[in-house]
Every structure is written in C-alpha cells, then in structure tokens.
Design a protein around this motif. Structure first.
Motif, PDB file in Angstrom:
ATOM      1  N   GLN A   1       0.747  -1.190   0.074  1.00 57.43           N
ATOM      2  CA  GLN A   1      -0.011  -0.125  -0.158  1.00 57.43           C
ATOM      3  C   GLN A   1       0.995   1.248  -0.059  1.00 57.43           C
ATOM      4  O   GLN A   1       0.220   2.411  -0.233  1.00 57.43           O
ATOM      5  CB  GLN A   1      -1.003   0.043   1.073  1.00 57.43           C
ATOM      6  N   ASP A   2       1.927   1.151   0.217  1.00 51.04           N
ATOM      7  CA  ASP A   2       3.001   2.483   0.004  1.00 51.04           C
ATOM      8  C   ASP A   2       2.790   2.935  -1.481  1.00 51.04           C
ATOM      9  O   ASP A   2       2.856   2.144  -2.382  1.00 51.04           O
ATOM     10  CB  ASP A   2       4.483   2.123   0.457  1.00 51.04           C
ATOM     11  N   ASP A   3       3.131   4.322  -1.342  1.00 50.91           N
ATOM     12  CA  ASP A   3       2.932   4.941  -2.626  1.00 50.91           C
ATOM     13  C   ASP A   3       4.184   4.608  -3.448  1.00 50.91           C
ATOM     14  O   ASP A   3       3.871   4.255  -4.853  1.00 50.91           O
ATOM     15  CB  ASP A   3       2.932   6.521  -2.510  1.00 50.91           C
ATOM     16  N   ILE A   4       5.345   4.326  -3.015  1.00 50.31           N
ATOM     17  CA  ILE A   4       6.443   4.056  -3.921  1.00 50.31           C
ATOM     18  C   ILE A   4       6.373   2.674  -4.488  1.00 50.31           C
ATOM     19  O   ILE A   4       6.744   2.604  -5.727  1.00 50.31           O
ATOM     20  CB  ILE A   4       7.862   4.474  -3.167  1.00 50.31           C
ATOM     21  N   VAL A   5       5.920   1.907  -3.484  1.00 52.72           N
ATOM     22  CA  VAL A   5       5.979   0.489  -3.922  1.00 52.72           C
ATOM     23  C   VAL A   5       4.676   0.164  -5.073  1.00 52.72           C
ATOM     24  O   VAL A   5       5.055  -0.475  -6.046  1.00 52.72           O
ATOM     25  CB  VAL A   5       5.547  -0.550  -2.736  1.00 52.72           C
ATOM     26  N   GLN A   6       3.602   0.920  -4.961  1.00 48.70           N
ATOM     27  CA  GLN A   6       2.575   0.966  -5.944  1.00 48.70           C
ATOM     28  C   GLN A   6       3.031   1.199  -7.232  1.00 48.70           C
ATOM     29  O   GLN A   6       2.682   0.707  -8.328  1.00 48.70           O
ATOM     30  CB  GLN A   6       1.336   1.584  -5.249  1.00 48.70           C
ATOM     31  N   ARG A   7       3.967   2.371  -7.234  1.00 50.93           N
ATOM     32  CA  ARG A   7       4.470   2.873  -8.482  1.00 50.93           C
ATOM     33  C   ARG A   7       5.475   1.874  -9.168  1.00 50.93           C
ATOM     34  O   ARG A   7       5.271   1.682 -10.389  1.00 50.93           O
ATOM     35  CB  ARG A   7       5.137   4.332  -8.451  1.00 50.93           C
ATOM     36  N   MET A   8       6.170   1.233  -8.283  1.00 53.42           N
ATOM     37  CA  MET A   8       7.081   0.270  -8.849  1.00 53.42           C
ATOM     38  C   MET A   8       6.217  -1.139  -9.424  1.00 53.42           C
ATOM     39  O   MET A   8       6.531  -1.676 -10.373  1.00 53.42           O
ATOM     40  CB  MET A   8       7.828  -0.310  -7.860  1.00 53.42           C
TER      41      MET A   8
ATOM     42  N   LYS B   1       9.682  -7.368 -10.401  1.00 57.31           N
ATOM     43  CA  LYS B   1       8.795  -6.838  -9.332  1.00 57.31           C
ATOM     44  C   LYS B   1       8.614  -7.867  -7.991  1.00 57.31           C
ATOM     45  O   LYS B   1       8.858  -7.173  -6.968  1.00 57.31           O
ATOM     46  CB  LYS B   1       7.403  -6.875  -9.719  1.00 57.31           C
ATOM     47  N   ALA B   2       8.622  -9.006  -8.249  1.00 59.14           N
ATOM     48  CA  ALA B   2       8.702  -9.669  -6.909  1.00 59.14           C
ATOM     49  C   ALA B   2      10.132  -9.699  -6.156  1.00 59.14           C
ATOM     50  O   ALA B   2      10.100  -9.656  -5.062  1.00 59.14           O
ATOM     51  CB  ALA B   2       8.481 -11.246  -7.418  1.00 59.14           C
ATOM     52  N   ALA B   3      11.007  -9.524  -6.734  1.00 59.79           N
ATOM     53  CA  ALA B   3      12.614  -9.521  -6.409  1.00 59.79           C
ATOM     54  C   ALA B   3      12.576  -8.405  -5.604  1.00 59.79           C
ATOM     55  O   ALA B   3      13.056  -8.324  -4.212  1.00 59.79           O
ATOM     56  CB  ALA B   3      13.549  -9.758  -7.234  1.00 59.79           C
ATOM     57  N   ALA B   4      12.182  -7.374  -6.121  1.00 56.11           N
ATOM     58  CA  ALA B   4      12.031  -5.790  -5.363  1.00 56.11           C
ATOM     59  C   ALA B   4      11.000  -5.705  -3.985  1.00 56.11           C
ATOM     60  O   ALA B   4      11.491  -5.220  -3.104  1.00 56.11           O
ATOM     61  CB  ALA B   4      11.887  -4.647  -6.501  1.00 56.11           C
ATOM     62  N   PHE B   5       9.933  -6.316  -4.160  1.00 55.25           N
ATOM     63  CA  PHE B   5       9.048  -6.403  -3.221  1.00 55.25           C
ATOM     64  C   PHE B   5       9.759  -7.348  -2.228  1.00 55.25           C
ATOM     65  O   PHE B   5       9.673  -6.729  -0.978  1.00 55.25           O
ATOM     66  CB  PHE B   5       7.627  -7.022  -3.630  1.00 55.25           C
ATOM     67  N   ASN B   6      10.259  -8.457  -2.414  1.00 56.20           N
ATOM     68  CA  ASN B   6      10.998  -9.168  -1.174  1.00 56.20           C
ATOM     69  C   ASN B   6      12.196  -8.513  -0.773  1.00 56.20           C
ATOM     70  O   ASN B   6      12.560  -9.018   0.435  1.00 56.20           O
ATOM     71  CB  ASN B   6      11.321 -10.607  -1.953  1.00 56.20           C
TER      72      ASN B   6
ATOM     73  N   GLN C   1       8.036 -15.714   0.319  1.00 55.52           N
ATOM     74  CA  GLN C   1       8.744 -15.208  -0.962  1.00 55.52           C
ATOM     75  C   GLN C   1       8.175 -15.859  -2.321  1.00 55.52           C
ATOM     76  O   GLN C   1       8.021 -15.267  -3.207  1.00 55.52           O
ATOM     77  CB  GLN C   1      10.238 -15.107  -0.773  1.00 55.52           C
ATOM     78  N   ASN C   2       8.103 -17.093  -2.309  1.00 56.23           N
ATOM     79  CA  ASN C   2       7.472 -18.043  -3.436  1.00 56.23           C
ATOM     80  C   ASN C   2       6.167 -17.625  -3.798  1.00 56.23           C
ATOM     81  O   ASN C   2       5.715 -17.322  -4.763  1.00 56.23           O
ATOM     82  CB  ASN C   2       7.590 -19.350  -3.177  1.00 56.23           C
ATOM     83  N   PHE C   3       5.353 -17.241  -2.737  1.00 61.91           N
ATOM     84  CA  PHE C   3       4.025 -16.887  -2.840  1.00 61.91           C
ATOM     85  C   PHE C   3       3.948 -15.379  -3.418  1.00 61.91           C
ATOM     86  O   PHE C   3       3.237 -15.168  -4.404  1.00 61.91           O
ATOM     87  CB  PHE C   3       3.522 -16.908  -1.459  1.00 61.91           C
ATOM     88  N   ILE C   4       4.860 -14.602  -3.239  1.00 61.74           N
ATOM     89  CA  ILE C   4       4.885 -13.390  -3.896  1.00 61.74           C
ATOM     90  C   ILE C   4       4.970 -13.276  -5.051  1.00 61.74           C
ATOM     91  O   ILE C   4       4.697 -12.711  -5.956  1.00 61.74           O
ATOM     92  CB  ILE C   4       5.926 -12.601  -2.782  1.00 61.74           C
ATOM     93  N   GLN C   5       6.250 -14.295  -5.447  1.00 63.17           N
ATOM     94  CA  GLN C   5       6.723 -14.495  -6.960  1.00 63.17           C
ATOM     95  C   GLN C   5       5.572 -14.938  -7.672  1.00 63.17           C
ATOM     96  O   GLN C   5       5.309 -14.401  -8.580  1.00 63.17           O
ATOM     97  CB  GLN C   5       7.552 -15.584  -6.987  1.00 63.17           C
ATOM     98  N   VAL C   6       4.622 -15.837  -7.176  1.00 62.60           N
ATOM     99  CA  VAL C   6       3.507 -16.287  -7.857  1.00 62.60           C
ATOM    100  C   VAL C   6       2.235 -15.187  -8.109  1.00 62.60           C
ATOM    101  O   VAL C   6       1.711 -15.168  -9.225  1.00 62.60           O
ATOM    102  CB  VAL C   6       2.616 -17.502  -7.251  1.00 62.60           C
ATOM    103  N   LEU C   7       2.325 -14.411  -7.346  1.00 59.67           N
ATOM    104  CA  LEU C   7       1.285 -13.233  -7.318  1.00 59.67           C
ATOM    105  C   LEU C   7       2.010 -12.288  -8.294  1.00 59.67           C
ATOM    106  O   LEU C   7       1.141 -11.787  -9.224  1.00 59.67           O
ATOM    107  CB  LEU C   7       1.211 -12.412  -5.791  1.00 59.67           C
ATOM    108  N   ALA C   8       3.189 -12.194  -8.214  1.00 67.81           N
ATOM    109  CA  ALA C   8       3.684 -11.253  -9.253  1.00 67.81           C
ATOM    110  C   ALA C   8       3.752 -11.783 -10.777  1.00 67.81           C
ATOM    111  O   ALA C   8       3.335 -10.847 -11.623  1.00 67.81           O
ATOM    112  CB  ALA C   8       5.235 -10.916  -8.915  1.00 67.81           C
TER     113      ALA C   8
END
Length: 178
Positions: free
Chosen positions: A40-47, A58-63, A75-82
């Motif tokens: 929900q962070d503005d910078i992360v949402q732009r990314m 995107k997944a790597a940056a998010f993690n 982290q794998n779940f985040i990758q699947v979402l990405a």
C-alpha cells in the motif's frame, strides 16, 4: 470491492491451506499483514504498476523491501502473485486470510464504539455476552466516539448492532419521514 475479493479468494485460500497444513497460521498472518502494508506504500505501488519491470523483477524488489521478515515460502507466494499480476491484491488476500484464520480458531474481532470509555468490567461483561451469542471467542477492541451521544455500536464482521442514541434518533427521523 466484490471483484477484488473474487480475484483474491483463491490466493488467500491457497495460502491459508498451506499455512494450516504447516501449522504456521500465526506466522503467515504476520507475513501477509506485512506484505499488505508494504503493497500500500505509494512508492511500492508505482513500482508494481511500472510496465518496464518484469514480474520477476517486481517480486524480487518487493521481497527485498520486506527483507528477512518473509520466509522462503512467502517469498515464493509473492513470486506467484507477481507472475499473475496480483501483488496489488495483497491487502485483500491478507484480509481474507484473517477471516479464514478466525473461522478456524473459532474467534472473532469485535469493535465496540461507545460515547464514553468503557471500564474493564464492562468490557469483560460485554465480551462474555457476545461470546455466548456468537459462539466464538471474542477479541474486543474498544473505541470512543462522543458523537454517538450515548450507547454503543458493535461490529463483528458483517454483524452491526447499533444501540447508540444517535442511531435511535436516525431511525426515528426516518420513521417520521415516511
């Protein structure tokens, strides 16, 4: 809102089933809450919305932003979402996960808003009554709102009990209009 819930439901259900099987409901809950806050962070949402980045980037940056707070499974779940372009659904996924977790644990978070501060004894009595009515363990969260004039408003999931003076005045005004 309904569309976001529909899109998030299979991911939340899969995460819940995996966490339950691994007996890691609390850990997953905390990690998903962190992921939801980060998303929900503005910078992360732009990314996350940047078309030039691949899903892997995107997944790597998010993690990386989350650091060591997420285990390898999340982290794998985040990758699947990405990969499925669903990272922005993390708040809804976390919310649904909490709903499934509460259902599993037979507990419910109840928000009680009153015109004046409730004493510890009043909160205990209210929690016991609500626990009996809802057939669940109740986690009570109290707040004050002087605009209620008197009484309380109780919110437990979809259930809303408005016993406030303001609510009664609004009902009376509505009845007089018709």
């Amino acid at each position: 809102m309904a569309e976001l819930t529909t899109l998030a439901r299979p991911y939340a259900k899969a995460a819940f089933e995996h966490a339950r099987a691994q007996q890691q409901l609390a850990a997953w809950s905390a990690m998903l809450a962190l992921g939801a806050a980060v998303s929900q962070d503005d910078i992360v949402q732009r990314m996350l919305k940047a078309p030039r980045l691949t899903s892997t980037e995107k997944a790597a940056a998010f993690n990386e932003v989350c650091g060591d707070e997420l285990n390898a499974q999340v982290q794998n779940f985040i990758q699947v979402l990405a990969e499925n372009e669903r990272l922005l659904l993390l708040p809804e996924i976390a919310s649904l996960f909490e709903l499934y977790k509460s259902e599993q644990e037979k507990s419910v978070d109840v928000e009680v808003t009153s015109a004046f501060a409730l004493s510890a004894d009043q909160q205990d009595k209210l929690a016991k009554v609500l626990s009996a009515r809802l057939s669940r363990e109740v986690r009570l969260h109290a707040a004050e709102d002087p605009a209620l004039i008197g009484g309380v408003v109780i919110r437990a999931g979809d259930l809303v009990i408005d016993g406030s003076v303001r609510g009664k005045i609004a009902k009376l005004a509505e009845a007089l209009k018709s």
